[in-house]
Design a protein around this motif. Structure first.
Motif, PDB file in Angstrom:
ATOM      1  N   ARG A   1      61.581 116.257 -28.309  1.00  0.00           N
ATOM      2  CA  ARG A   1      62.784 115.593 -27.798  1.00  0.00           C
ATOM      3  C   ARG A   1      63.070 115.820 -26.317  1.00  0.00           C
ATOM      4  O   ARG A   1      64.142 115.450 -25.844  1.00  0.00           O
ATOM      5  N   THR A   2      62.127 116.413 -25.580  1.00  0.00           N
ATOM      6  CA  THR A   2      62.332 116.602 -24.149  1.00  0.00           C
ATOM      7  C   THR A   2      61.050 116.264 -23.397  1.00  0.00           C
ATOM      8  O   THR A   2      59.948 116.300 -23.975  1.00  0.00           O
TER       9      THR A   2
ATOM     10  N   THR B   1      63.786 110.460 -33.310  1.00  0.00           N
ATOM     11  CA  THR B   1      65.232 110.647 -33.165  1.00  0.00           C
ATOM     12  C   THR B   1      65.684 110.450 -31.725  1.00  0.00           C
ATOM     13  O   THR B   1      66.701 109.787 -31.465  1.00  0.00           O
ATOM     14  N   ILE B   2      64.934 110.983 -30.773  1.00  0.00           N
ATOM     15  CA  ILE B   2      65.339 110.875 -29.369  1.00  0.00           C
ATOM     16  C   ILE B   2      65.293 109.430 -28.880  1.00  0.00           C
ATOM     17  O   ILE B   2      66.012 109.056 -27.942  1.00  0.00           O
TER      18      ILE B   2
ATOM     19  N   ARG C   1      68.751 108.377 -29.810  1.00  0.00           N
ATOM     20  CA  ARG C   1      69.781 109.117 -29.083  1.00  0.00           C
ATOM     21  C   ARG C   1      69.725 108.887 -27.563  1.00  0.00           C
ATOM     22  O   ARG C   1      70.758 108.856 -26.900  1.00  0.00           O
ATOM     23  N   ASP C   2      68.491 108.757 -27.039  1.00  0.00           N
ATOM     24  CA  ASP C   2      68.333 108.686 -25.581  1.00  0.00           C
ATOM     25  C   ASP C   2      67.159 107.782 -25.215  1.00  0.00           C
ATOM     26  O   ASP C   2      66.094 108.268 -24.802  1.00  0.00           O
ATOM     27  N   PRO C   3      67.319 106.467 -25.333  1.00  0.00           N
ATOM     28  CA  PRO C   3      66.223 105.537 -25.011  1.00  0.00           C
ATOM     29  C   PRO C   3      65.697 105.703 -23.591  1.00  0.00           C
ATOM     30  O   PRO C   3      64.509 105.474 -23.340  1.00  0.00           O
ATOM     31  N   GLU C   4      66.572 106.113 -22.676  1.00  0.00           N
ATOM     32  CA  GLU C   4      66.135 106.259 -21.279  1.00  0.00           C
ATOM     33  C   GLU C   4      65.103 107.376 -21.139  1.00  0.00           C
ATOM     34  O   GLU C   4      64.214 107.297 -20.284  1.00  0.00           O
ATOM     35  N   LEU C   5      65.209 108.418 -21.959  1.00  0.00           N
ATOM     36  CA  LEU C   5      64.214 109.484 -21.911  1.00  0.00           C
ATOM     37  C   LEU C   5      62.842 108.939 -22.320  1.00  0.00           C
ATOM     38  O   LEU C   5      61.822 109.312 -21.733  1.00  0.00           O
TER      39      LEU C   5
ATOM     40  N   LYS D   1      61.787 105.873 -21.938  1.00  0.00           N
ATOM     41  CA  LYS D   1      61.284 105.059 -20.825  1.00  0.00           C
ATOM     42  C   LYS D   1      60.755 105.939 -19.698  1.00  0.00           C
ATOM     43  O   LYS D   1      59.716 105.632 -19.088  1.00  0.00           O
ATOM     44  N   GLU D   2      61.455 107.029 -19.432  1.00  0.00           N
ATOM     45  CA  GLU D   2      60.990 107.979 -18.415  1.00  0.00           C
ATOM     46  C   GLU D   2      59.645 108.572 -18.817  1.00  0.00           C
ATOM     47  O   GLU D   2      58.726 108.707 -17.981  1.00  0.00           O
TER      48      GLU D   2
ATOM     49  N   LYS E   1      64.601  97.469 -27.358  1.00  0.00           N
ATOM     50  CA  LYS E   1      65.046  98.282 -26.224  1.00  0.00           C
ATOM     51  C   LYS E   1      63.872  98.795 -25.392  1.00  0.00           C
ATOM     52  O   LYS E   1      64.036  99.166 -24.232  1.00  0.00           O
TER      53      LYS E   1
END
Length: 243
Positions: free
Chosen positions: A84-85, A104-105, A108-112, A114-115, A154
């Motif tokens: 998740r990171t 899960t991430i 919770r955090d689609p931008e992560l 994409k990064e 997304k």
């Protein structure tokens, strides 16, 4: 078209669950690295691994077993469960994984995600697990209100290497893959889709060889392989001939 054998890890062992229930466990091998080598020796070319404890804990739990698997085979390995990171992704790719699956991430955090796709091109997959058409997270323990295709879209254009789509209600119970929902997803996005959950027999392998299925990257098989319901040499040859 790839047939991915699956190794699901719980407490360091190779297991299968029914419908994602951590209490409905069958242990198939105490030595996951040995199981991985068996799959490679059978002719499989890409391995799918899930850290089940990690998916619930939100961090890698079966790391030693995963590292042993990576060391035991030459074929590429993809891993999901508790990653998740960005640092966690980096750490696993540095250890030799071919592809990391973010589940899960991704909700919770689609931008992560994409990064991560920009930082690790071609090495990030998204795991979309669905119950009743809605996305489930936290090791399938929670169901969101997010629609599967809504989530997938997304990530259009973000560089996601593949979407691993699992119908939880079919997982581990040998009722056949939800091909209709999988194809619907594959046609809705340009990202390659891998079917997962319920591959039951050579009938599913036959379906994989149909022309309309060639839009998929492949399918994942777990319990049917362990139970001997798949004639592996025949299945791999049929898929190769159809591709």
């Amino acid at each position: 078209m790839i047939l991915f054998p699956a190794i699901d890890l719980k407490d360091g062992k190779c297991v299968r669950l029914q419908k994602g229930d951590m209490d409905a466990v069958t242990v198939f091998n105490d030595n996951p690295a040995d199981q991985a080598k068996q799959f490679e020796d059978q002719g499989f070319e890409y391995l799918h691994v899930v850290d089940l404890n990690g998916a619930f804990a939100g961090e890698s739990v079966n790391g030693d077993a995963v590292e042993a698997i990576i060391r035991s085979v030459e074929m590429p390995v993809q891993l999901g469960g508790g990653i998740r990171t960005i640092d966690h992704i980096q750490a696993w790719l540095d250890r030799g994984l071919a592809r990391v699956i973010l589940g899960t991430i991704a909700v919770r955090d689609p931008e992560l995600v994409k990064e991560a796709c920009k930082k690790f091109p071609g090495q990030i997959a998204v795991g979309i697990d669905a119950r009743g058409g809605k996305v489930a997270v936290e090791g399938w323990a929670e169901t969101s209100e997010l629609d599967v295709i809504e989530l997938a879209k997304k990530f259009e254009g973000a560089g996601v290497a593949a979407i691993i789509f699992t119908d939880i209600d079919r997982d581990g119970i040998l009722t056949g893959i939800n091909w209709d929902a999988t194809l619907e997803l594959a046609k809705a996005v340009s990202i390659p889709v891998v079917a997962s959950g319920g591959l039951a027999s050579m009938d599913d392998i036959e379906i994989m060889t149909k022309p309309e299925m060639q839009v998929l990257e492949g399918a994942i098989s777990g319990r049917a392989l362990y139970d001997g319901r798949i004639d592996v040499p025949l299945a791999l040859q049929k898929i190769k001939d159809a591709s």
